[in-house]
Design an enzyme around this catalytic site. Structure first.
Site, mmCIF file in Angstrom:
data_model
loop_
_atom_site.group_PDB
_atom_site.id
_atom_site.type_symbol
_atom_site.label_atom_id
_atom_site.label_comp_id
_atom_site.label_asym_id
_atom_site.label_seq_id
_atom_site.Cartn_x
_atom_site.Cartn_y
_atom_site.Cartn_z
ATOM 1 N N ASP A 76 6.316 0.560 -9.671
ATOM 2 C CA ASP A 76 5.697 0.364 -8.364
ATOM 3 C C ASP A 76 4.798 -0.869 -8.338
ATOM 4 O OD1 ASP A 76 3.943 1.588 -10.136
ATOM 5 O OD2 ASP A 76 3.833 3.464 -9.016
ATOM 6 N N ASN A 145 -2.481 14.812 -8.244
ATOM 7 C CA ASN A 145 -1.827 15.586 -7.183
ATOM 8 C C ASN A 145 -0.326 15.782 -7.449
ATOM 9 O OD1 ASN A 145 -0.788 13.063 -6.687
ATOM 10 N ND2 ASN A 145 -1.525 12.882 -4.579
ATOM 11 N N GLU A 152 4.274 10.413 -3.386
ATOM 12 C CA GLU A 152 3.193 11.359 -3.120
ATOM 13 C C GLU A 152 3.792 12.707 -2.697
ATOM 14 O OE1 GLU A 152 0.294 10.650 -3.999
ATOM 15 O OE2 GLU A 152 -0.478 8.764 -3.199
#
Ligand code: F6R
Length: 250
Positions: A76, A145, A152
């Site tokens: 990324d 998370n 995400e």
């Protein structure tokens, strides 16, 4: 001594500490490069892999590992940061690995965070990975998370390289690398979950107690959009290298 066990479909190596985890994971990559010198590596940034990269640099300097024929694709990059920006992932890779080993930098690929044509950049990245024969071994970290790369919670299992909006949690977690939270880019380009799952082998490295809930959910709960790393259970050659703190919930 690291403890090895199998959790479902995944080999888990539980190390005493971060240093042992760095050595274990570096050995996996070093062995793969020795077996296939023109290995296509998938690489990650962030705090976790820095010690592993130091191990690889040491092996290279001591003549035990040759990067010359290898090529790399990073997971990324932040949107809006130039390769020279000290928080861009291109800069990170140069300073934490590439500048210190005998890799051919023209074969190290990082998504262009300044591109004017995001769709094309992402499509070409996917095409290029395919042209190189696909990723042989992919390194991953994990977000608190449960994110992998910048996929995400809510990211689709079929997702491919694309632009994403970072969650508040990730912006907060990553603000430690910037002057303050307002400096953290809000968007990034990232390989998708499907892109990652196509790697022949995946090594997820996680250290520290702030990762233990995400690791536990990824390994022990059913695959779900809420925890992108949980899809890794569906890969048939995936290893988690953890320190005791990150393995604390298992
Ligand atoms: C970085 C990346 C991210 C990190 C994750 C953990 O290229 O893709 O998914 O691996 O955010 O970051 P650290 O290691 O800083 O805790």
């Amino acid at each position: 001594m690291a403890e090895r066990k199998r959790v479902g479909n995944i080999d888990v190596i539980i190390c005493e500490d971060e240093i042992e985890a760095a050595k274990e994971s570096a050995n996996i990559f070093a062995e793969a490069i020795r077996q296939k010198p023109n290995l296509v590596l998938g690489l990650a940034t962030g705090g976790t892999p820095v010690s592993m990269y130091k191990e690889l640099i040491k092996m290279n300097k001591e003549g035990e590992l040759d990067f010359f024929h290898a090529s790399t694709f990073n997971l990324d990059e932040y949107v809006g940061l130039s390769p020279e920006h000290d928080q861009s992932y291109r800069y990170f890779m140069n300073t934490n690995l590439f500048d210190h080993v005998n890799i051919d930098k023209s074969k190290t690929y990082v998504l262009d965070g300044l591109t004017k044509d995001i769709d094309r950049t992402c499509r070409e990245y996917e095409d290029f990975i395919k042209k190189q024969g696909g990723i042989d071994v992919q390194l991953l970290g994990i977000g608190a998370n449960g994110h992998i790369a910048f996929n995400e919670p809510g990211s689709s299992k079929d997702s491919r390289t694309r632009e994403v909006v970072l969650t508040e949690k990730t912006i907060k977690d990553n603000s430690r690398f910037f002057e303050d939270e307002s400096q953290v880019p809000r968007k990034a380009l990232t390989m998708g979950i499907a892109t990652i799952m196509e790697a022949r082998k995946i090594v997820l490295l996680a250290t520290g107690s702030n990762k233990k809930d995400a690791v536990k959910k990824a390994l022990q709960e059913a695959s779900s959009l809420e925890v992108p790393a949980s899809f890794l259970k569906e890969h048939d050659d995936c290893i988690f290298v953890l320190d005791k703190d990150a393995a604390g919930g298992l």
